[in-house]
Design a protein around this motif. Structure first.
Motif, PDB file in Angstrom:
ATOM      1  N   ILE A  53     -76.129 -35.815 -16.945  1.00  0.00           N
ATOM      2  CA  ILE A  53     -76.951 -35.001 -17.836  1.00  0.00           C
ATOM      3  C   ILE A  53     -76.332 -35.007 -19.229  1.00  0.00           C
ATOM      4  N   ASP A  54     -77.141 -35.386 -20.228  1.00  0.00           N
ATOM      5  CA  ASP A  54     -76.663 -35.454 -21.612  1.00  0.00           C
ATOM      6  C   ASP A  54     -77.097 -34.266 -22.454  1.00  0.00           C
ATOM      7  N   VAL A  55     -78.037 -33.489 -21.961  1.00  0.00           N
ATOM      8  CA  VAL A  55     -78.609 -32.419 -22.777  1.00  0.00           C
ATOM      9  C   VAL A  55     -78.783 -31.151 -21.941  1.00  0.00           C
ATOM     10  N   THR A  56     -78.466 -30.001 -22.561  1.00  0.00           N
ATOM     11  CA  THR A  56     -78.673 -28.735 -21.871  1.00  0.00           C
ATOM     12  C   THR A  56     -80.038 -28.169 -22.254  1.00  0.00           C
ATOM     13  N   LEU A  57     -80.473 -27.195 -21.501  1.00  0.00           N
ATOM     14  CA  LEU A  57     -81.769 -26.567 -21.768  1.00  0.00           C
ATOM     15  C   LEU A  57     -81.806 -25.933 -23.154  1.00  0.00           C
ATOM     16  N   ASN A  58     -80.673 -25.448 -23.632  1.00  0.00           N
ATOM     17  CA  ASN A  58     -80.618 -24.804 -24.949  1.00  0.00           C
ATOM     18  C   ASN A  58     -80.789 -25.788 -26.099  1.00  0.00           C
ATOM     19  N   ASP A  59     -80.612 -27.083 -25.818  1.00  0.00           N
ATOM     20  CA  ASP A  59     -80.668 -28.108 -26.869  1.00  0.00           C
ATOM     21  C   ASP A  59     -82.038 -28.769 -27.005  1.00  0.00           C
ATOM     22  N   LEU A  60     -83.025 -28.289 -26.277  1.00  0.00           N
ATOM     23  CA  LEU A  60     -84.317 -28.968 -26.228  1.00  0.00           C
ATOM     24  C   LEU A  60     -85.348 -28.349 -27.153  1.00  0.00           C
ATOM     25  N   ASP A  61     -86.249 -29.192 -27.633  1.00  0.00           N
ATOM     26  CA  ASP A  61     -87.418 -28.730 -28.371  1.00  0.00           C
ATOM     27  C   ASP A  61     -88.611 -28.831 -27.425  1.00  0.00           C
ATOM     28  N   LEU A  62     -89.049 -27.694 -26.908  1.00  0.00           N
ATOM     29  CA  LEU A  62     -90.135 -27.687 -25.924  1.00  0.00           C
ATOM     30  C   LEU A  62     -91.415 -28.334 -26.435  1.00  0.00           C
ATOM     31  N   LYS A  63     -91.628 -28.276 -27.740  1.00  0.00           N
ATOM     32  CA  LYS A  63     -92.866 -28.813 -28.292  1.00  0.00           C
ATOM     33  C   LYS A  63     -93.008 -30.311 -28.051  1.00  0.00           C
ATOM     34  N   SER A  64     -91.905 -30.974 -27.750  1.00  0.00           N
ATOM     35  CA  SER A  64     -91.974 -32.427 -27.542  1.00  0.00           C
ATOM     36  C   SER A  64     -92.338 -32.807 -26.105  1.00  0.00           C
ATOM     37  N   PHE A  65     -92.468 -31.823 -25.213  1.00  0.00           N
ATOM     38  CA  PHE A  65     -92.780 -32.114 -23.813  1.00  0.00           C
ATOM     39  C   PHE A  65     -94.216 -31.725 -23.453  1.00  0.00           C
ATOM     40  N   ASP A  66     -94.807 -32.525 -22.583  1.00  0.00           N
ATOM     41  CA  ASP A  66     -96.152 -32.245 -22.074  1.00  0.00           C
ATOM     42  C   ASP A  66     -96.108 -31.444 -20.779  1.00  0.00           C
ATOM     43  N   ALA A  67     -94.963 -31.498 -20.081  1.00  0.00           N
ATOM     44  CA  ALA A  67     -94.813 -30.797 -18.815  1.00  0.00           C
ATOM     45  C   ALA A  67     -93.357 -30.410 -18.614  1.00  0.00           C
ATOM     46  N   VAL A  68     -93.159 -29.298 -17.896  1.00  0.00           N
ATOM     47  CA  VAL A  68     -91.825 -28.816 -17.550  1.00  0.00           C
ATOM     48  C   VAL A  68     -91.831 -28.489 -16.064  1.00  0.00           C
ATOM     49  N   SER A  69     -90.885 -29.058 -15.319  1.00  0.00           N
ATOM     50  CA  SER A  69     -90.820 -28.830 -13.881  1.00  0.00           C
ATOM     51  C   SER A  69     -89.418 -28.425 -13.457  1.00  0.00           C
ATOM     52  N   VAL A  70     -89.350 -27.447 -12.555  1.00  0.00           N
ATOM     53  CA  VAL A  70     -88.074 -27.004 -11.996  1.00  0.00           C
ATOM     54  C   VAL A  70     -87.906 -27.651 -10.626  1.00  0.00           C
ATOM     55  N   ILE A  71     -86.777 -28.342 -10.462  1.00  0.00           N
ATOM     56  CA  ILE A  71     -86.469 -29.056  -9.226  1.00  0.00           C
ATOM     57  C   ILE A  71     -85.667 -28.143  -8.301  1.00  0.00           C
ATOM     58  N   GLY A  72     -85.873 -28.308  -7.009  1.00  0.00           N
ATOM     59  CA  GLY A  72     -85.185 -27.478  -6.031  1.00  0.00           C
ATOM     60  C   GLY A  72     -83.841 -28.042  -5.597  1.00  0.00           C
ATOM     61  N   GLY A  73     -83.333 -27.441  -4.556  1.00  0.00           N
ATOM     62  CA  GLY A  73     -82.022 -27.742  -4.018  1.00  0.00           C
ATOM     63  C   GLY A  73     -81.302 -26.429  -3.809  1.00  0.00           C
ATOM     64  N   SER A  74     -80.230 -26.458  -3.043  1.00  0.00           N
ATOM     65  CA  SER A  74     -79.538 -25.201  -2.746  1.00  0.00           C
ATOM     66  C   SER A  74     -78.955 -24.557  -3.998  1.00  0.00           C
ATOM     67  N   GLY A  75     -78.660 -25.352  -5.025  1.00  0.00           N
ATOM     68  CA  GLY A  75     -78.143 -24.801  -6.269  1.00  0.00           C
ATOM     69  C   GLY A  75     -79.185 -24.068  -7.086  1.00  0.00           C
ATOM     70  N   THR A  76     -80.451 -24.372  -6.861  1.00  0.00           N
ATOM     71  CA  THR A  76     -81.521 -23.699  -7.612  1.00  0.00           C
ATOM     72  C   THR A  76     -81.511 -22.206  -7.323  1.00  0.00           C
ATOM     73  N   ASN A  77     -81.351 -21.850  -6.046  1.00  0.00           N
ATOM     74  CA  ASN A  77     -81.297 -20.433  -5.669  1.00  0.00           C
ATOM     75  C   ASN A  77     -80.174 -19.724  -6.423  1.00  0.00           C
ATOM     76  N   ASP A  78     -79.012 -20.369  -6.501  1.00  0.00           N
ATOM     77  CA  ASP A  78     -77.833 -19.736  -7.088  1.00  0.00           C
ATOM     78  C   ASP A  78     -77.840 -19.715  -8.611  1.00  0.00           C
ATOM     79  N   PHE A  79     -78.417 -20.732  -9.240  1.00  0.00           N
ATOM     80  CA  PHE A  79     -78.283 -20.874 -10.694  1.00  0.00           C
ATOM     81  C   PHE A  79     -79.587 -20.728 -11.491  1.00  0.00           C
ATOM     82  N   LEU A  80     -80.736 -20.977 -10.864  1.00  0.00           N
ATOM     83  CA  LEU A  80     -81.988 -20.924 -11.622  1.00  0.00           C
ATOM     84  C   LEU A  80     -82.870 -19.734 -11.252  1.00  0.00           C
ATOM     85  N   TRP A  81     -82.672 -19.174 -10.047  1.00  0.00           N
ATOM     86  CA  TRP A  81     -83.368 -17.929  -9.728  1.00  0.00           C
ATOM     87  C   TRP A  81     -82.733 -16.831 -10.564  1.00  0.00           C
ATOM     88  N   ASN A  82     -83.540 -15.892 -11.011  1.00  0.00           N
ATOM     89  CA  ASN A  82     -83.064 -14.758 -11.811  1.00  0.00           C
ATOM     90  C   ASN A  82     -82.366 -15.196 -13.094  1.00  0.00           C
TER      91      ASN A  82
END
Length: 173
Positions: A53-82
């Motif tokens: 991974i070369d870029v963090t979520l804080n470094d992105l310009d959302l306007k340049s994307f047509d879609a945003v998707s959250v991927i699962g995995g056991s780490g999603t529960n721990d780091f992306l929930w809440n």
């Protein structure tokens, strides 16, 4: 101009099928895919697969994307929930009329935004995820993919191919 898709993964323990199958489908449809997380560097998945991974979520310009998707995995529960930053990013993207999606535990991350309230969705068929959907006013449907015009959810590794196809179908119509 090629469509651009942002795939969000946790900083560890993403699900390889849920990332690489949709990513492949999107790239095969000539879409530009960016994978980002809350940190940079090499991230190891649930089954020891890796991605750099070369870029963090804080470094992105959302306007340049047509879609945003959250991927699962056991780490999603721990780091992306809440995770308020991820929820705000998803709500901002939605307000900009971007397609929002989540697969497996990523569908719960989307539900936490309130964007799925009163609607049908799917997630990995375990009680903790189904209960989380219910907690946010979402009706769980046991299918591989539930596709609305504006939000797509997928159930997990078994539905990862169909999830990728649904993203492509939505973005190419």
């Amino acid at each position: 101009m090629a469509k651009k898709v942002l795939l969000i993964i946790p900083p560890e323990r993403f699900n390889e099928d849920e990332l690489f199958q949709p990513k492949s489908a999107l790239e095969n449809a000539n879409m530009e895919v960016t994978v980002a997380s809350t940190t940079t560097g090499t991230i190891v998945g649930d089954n020891n697969g890796t991605i750099h991974i070369d870029v963090t979520l804080n470094d992105l310009d959302l306007k340049s994307f047509d879609a945003v998707s959250v991927i699962g995995g056991s780490g999603t529960n721990d780091f992306l929930w809440n995770n308020e930053s991820v929820q705000e990013l998803l709500k901002e993207a939605y307000s900009q009329k971007r397609l929002i999606a989540g697969i497996c535990a990523g569908a719960v991350t989307v539900a936490e935004t309130g964007l799925l309230q009163g609607r049908n969705a799917t997630c990995y068929p375990v009680d903790v995820q189904k209960e989380k959907l219910k907690e946010f006013g979402v009706t769980y449907i046991g299918e591989h993919v539930i596709a609305h015009e504006d939000i797509i959810t997928g159930d997990g590794p078994d539905g990862a191919k169909a999830f990728g196809e649904a993203l492509v179908a939505n973005l190419t119509k």
